[in-house]
Design a protein around this motif. Structure first.
Motif, PDB file in Angstrom:
ATOM      1  N   GLY A  62      64.406  24.272  20.878  1.00 28.12           N
ATOM      2  CA  GLY A  62      63.319  25.171  20.511  1.00 28.12           C
ATOM      3  C   GLY A  62      63.720  26.620  20.463  1.00 28.12           C
ATOM      4  N   ILE A  63      64.999  26.919  20.691  1.00 26.02           N
ATOM      5  CA  ILE A  63      65.457  28.300  20.704  1.00 26.02           C
ATOM      6  C   ILE A  63      66.125  28.607  19.373  1.00 26.02           C
ATOM      7  N   HIS A  64      65.350  29.094  18.427  1.00 25.08           N
ATOM      8  CA  HIS A  64      65.882  29.475  17.134  1.00 25.08           C
ATOM      9  C   HIS A  64      65.707  30.979  16.998  1.00 25.08           C
ATOM     10  N   VAL A  65      66.588  31.724  17.670  1.00 22.07           N
ATOM     11  CA  VAL A  65      66.523  33.181  17.695  1.00 22.07           C
ATOM     12  C   VAL A  65      67.826  33.722  17.141  1.00 22.07           C
ATOM     13  N   ASP A  66      67.720  34.624  16.182  1.00 22.09           N
ATOM     14  CA  ASP A  66      68.920  35.216  15.600  1.00 22.09           C
ATOM     15  C   ASP A  66      69.478  36.304  16.513  1.00 22.09           C
ATOM     16  N   SER A  83      76.849  25.370  20.971  1.00 21.68           N
ATOM     17  CA  SER A  83      77.597  26.497  20.428  1.00 21.68           C
ATOM     18  C   SER A  83      76.948  27.047  19.168  1.00 21.68           C
ATOM     19  N   GLY A  84      76.213  26.201  18.463  1.00 23.99           N
ATOM     20  CA  GLY A  84      75.567  26.619  17.230  1.00 23.99           C
ATOM     21  C   GLY A  84      74.436  27.603  17.406  1.00 23.99           C
ATOM     22  N   ARG A  85      74.098  27.965  18.652  1.00 21.27           N
ATOM     23  CA  ARG A  85      73.082  29.004  18.871  1.00 21.27           C
ATOM     24  C   ARG A  85      73.610  30.374  18.486  1.00 21.27           C
ATOM     25  N   THR A  86      74.933  30.530  18.390  1.00 22.20           N
ATOM     26  CA  THR A  86      75.519  31.800  17.954  1.00 22.20           C
ATOM     27  C   THR A  86      76.180  31.609  16.607  1.00 22.20           C
ATOM     28  N   PRO A 100      74.974  41.314  26.767  1.00 23.18           N
ATOM     29  CA  PRO A 100      73.547  41.041  26.642  1.00 23.18           C
ATOM     30  C   PRO A 100      73.261  40.227  25.393  1.00 23.18           C
ATOM     31  N   ARG A 101      72.107  39.628  25.368  1.00 21.16           N
ATOM     32  CA  ARG A 101      71.687  38.756  24.265  1.00 21.16           C
ATOM     33  C   ARG A 101      72.532  37.490  24.251  1.00 21.16           C
ATOM     34  N   SER A 102      72.481  36.765  25.373  1.00 18.82           N
ATOM     35  CA  SER A 102      73.288  35.553  25.536  1.00 18.82           C
ATOM     36  C   SER A 102      72.414  34.367  25.907  1.00 18.82           C
ATOM     37  N   ILE A 103      72.899  33.178  25.575  1.00 18.92           N
ATOM     38  CA  ILE A 103      72.271  31.927  25.994  1.00 18.92           C
ATOM     39  C   ILE A 103      73.257  31.171  26.871  1.00 18.92           C
ATOM     40  N   VAL A 104      72.778  30.695  28.012  1.00 15.96           N
ATOM     41  CA  VAL A 104      73.600  29.964  28.975  1.00 15.96           C
ATOM     42  C   VAL A 104      73.055  28.542  29.086  1.00 15.96           C
ATOM     43  N   PHE A 105      73.946  27.569  29.124  1.00 10.92           N
ATOM     44  CA  PHE A 105      73.535  26.175  29.239  1.00 10.92           C
ATOM     45  C   PHE A 105      73.952  25.598  30.586  1.00 10.92           C
ATOM     46  N   THR A 106      73.008  24.933  31.225  1.00 11.93           N
ATOM     47  CA  THR A 106      73.289  24.193  32.451  1.00 11.93           C
ATOM     48  C   THR A 106      73.003  22.713  32.219  1.00 11.93           C
ATOM     49  N   ARG A 107      73.516  21.899  33.117  1.00  9.22           N
ATOM     50  CA  ARG A 107      73.352  20.463  32.956  1.00  9.22           C
ATOM     51  C   ARG A 107      71.963  19.999  33.373  1.00  9.22           C
ATOM     52  N   ALA A 165      72.189  20.211   6.425  1.00  7.60           N
ATOM     53  CA  ALA A 165      72.625  21.581   6.634  1.00  7.60           C
ATOM     54  C   ALA A 165      72.552  21.895   8.115  1.00  7.60           C
ATOM     55  N   ARG A 166      73.354  22.860   8.540  1.00  4.02           N
ATOM     56  CA  ARG A 166      73.411  23.195   9.947  1.00  4.02           C
ATOM     57  C   ARG A 166      72.249  24.090  10.352  1.00  4.02           C
ATOM     58  N   THR A 167      72.091  24.256  11.657  1.00  4.38           N
ATOM     59  CA  THR A 167      71.087  25.145  12.203  1.00  4.38           C
ATOM     60  C   THR A 167      71.316  26.571  11.710  1.00  4.38           C
TER      61      THR A 167
END
Length: 453
Positions: free
Chosen positions: A313-317, A338-341, A251-258, A55-57
């Motif tokens: 480790g970021i499992h925030v709704d 992308s699955g964080r949203t 607001p309420r965003s997650i940003v990914f860097t390399r 199952a997915r995150t």
């Protein structure tokens, strides 16, 4: 294999033969109806069967395995240094979150559990294990260290859980996990949950769960109908300013860097401009990571800037926007980020930022990921750049040159929506002592993680 019919109305937890104390405690937390993966896994696990769940995150896996574990332990006693249940996870952040989720339920059942992970003093964990601990939630490296020091034994284990098994294997933990499972009683119960079941995960299944019940929810190829994908093209000199405009409107965003350094730098730049941001990566101490995640969870920070590994480790709704500030190297990582949203049925948007010279690479990446994105130029993007305004502006993705189309797999369906997976590969781990990732870490400019994390 059992496919779940998600059109059938869900029962309540009271219908799943769980102990009354657990059901009442769940009801106090306003958790009444099981998710599809919980509906599938819990009855089979309560019967004592080995279970394989895909199952997915965000699908509710923690309670899917946690409730049967607590139900099995209820009413029993544990010897000092000899826990009766073990939950293995790839990162310390996940271990903490599982601990937090299960704590009130375990207390209701009179059970004691503890976490075991690196980055904190080992002596405190040793002293805790001298007591009668029923359940240990652990990352592989530190658990192996404690076993090597003879601070605990696994010969009393009645049930073992491998959560995010695909990520454990992606980080090179196949051999440590294989060894740890071999130290538990051969006929003890085992639950394995993963987004994918191939490669090293399949080896673990064949070696340690040859007889099992398989349940699949939200296949990897399933489309997330509530997720919108976008590409935002900007000049290199305008990238930080464009990110600020995007994030100040969402607001309420997650940003990914390399890189880790890039995460710290961008978080500081955003904060200086007025968007409160915190970073999350492997160079931070455990206390610093916990503090930053707590700030984001509480809303004191509106943006979290993370590297791929830390994101596990970021499992925030309630995340409305995911931004790929640096596009990932491969499509699995794109899907995992992308699955964080768009979790648990909520809607969400994904924006990949890129410069004109890297646009083709981003398009190939998204084609492999099976998503179609709307394209925007930073100079003509709507203002404010909200997710809603992006959804009604921009253009459809341009056609790739023929040579790129041939390498990108089959074209996805039109509609601007894409898929989701938890199978993203990462550049290292904070969960233990990974095997075989040292060269990859050197190429990415990051240090290999410590042995006992």
């Amino acid at each position: 294999m059992t496919q779940i019919d998600r059109g059938v109305s869900l029962p309540t937890f009271d219908d799943l033969s769980l102990p009354d104390g657990l059901v009442r405690k769940l009801a106090q937390q306003e958790i009444v109806n099981p998710s599809p993966i919980q509906q599938a896994v819990i009855p089979a696990a309560l019967e004592g069967r080995n279970v394989l769940g895909r199952a997915r995150t965000g699908s509710g896996k923690t309670l899917a395995f946690g409730l049967p574990v607590l139900a099995r332990l209820a009413g029993g006693t544990s010897r000092p240094k000899a826990p009766r249940a073990l939950i293995l996870l790839p990162t310390r952040e996940l271990a903490i979150q599982v601990h937090t989720a299960l704590l009130p339920l375990a207390q209701k059942m009179g059970l004691k559990h503890t976490t075991v992970y690196g980055g904190v003093p080992i002596n405190k964990q040793i002293n805790t294990l001298k007591g009668s601990i029923d359940l240990v939630i652990a990352t592989p490296g530190r658990l192996t260290d404690l076993l090597d020091r003879r601070c605990l034994t696994l010969d009393g284990i009645e049930i073992t859980v491998l959560d995010e098994a695909d990520h454990l294997c992606d980080l090179g933990f196949f051999k440590p996990i294989d060894a740890l499972l071999s130290r538990t009683p051969k006929h003890s119960q085992r639950l394995l949950l993963s987004a994918t079941l191939d490669g090293d995960v399949d080896k673990l299944v064949r070696r340690h769960l040859p007889d099992h019940a398989l349940f699949e929810v939200d296949q990897v190829e399933d489309k997330v109908e509530t997720m919108e994908h976008h590409v935002l093209v900007t000049e290199p000199t305008e990238k930080t300013r464009t990110a600020y405009e995007l994030l100040s409107a969402n607001p309420r965003s997650i940003v990914f860097t390399r890189t880790r350094r890039g995460a710290t730098r961008l978080a500081k730049q955003l904060t200086q401009k007025g968007v409160t941001a915190v970073d999350m990566h492997g160079d931070l101490s455990q206390r610093h990571r916990e503090r930053n995640l707590a700030q984001f969870t509480r809303g004191d920070a509106t943006v979290i800037v993370a590297t791929d590994v830390a994101a596990r480790g970021i499992h925030v709704d309630g995340i409305g926007l995911v931004v790929h500030y640096d596009a990932p190297a491969e499509h699995k990582a794109y899907l995992h980020r992308s699955g964080r949203t768009a979790r648990a049925g909520e809607s969400g948007s994904v924006v990949t930022m890129t410069t004109p010279d890297a646009l083709k690479d981003v398009m190939v990446l998204q084609r492999k990921a099976g998503v179609t994105a709307r394209h925007h130029q930073a100079g003509s993007a709507p203002s404010p750049m909200t997710a809603e305004s992006l959804a009604t502006s921009g253009t459809e993705a341009p056609e790739l040159p023929a040579d790129n189309r041939s390498r990108g797999g089959s074209a996805p369906a039109r509609g601007g929506r894409g898929g989701q997976s938890r199978g993203g590969q990462s550049r290292g781990g904070q969960g233990g002592r990974p095997q075989g990732n040292r060269n990859r870490n050197r190429r990415s400019g990051s240090r290999p993680p410590a042995r006992s994390n």
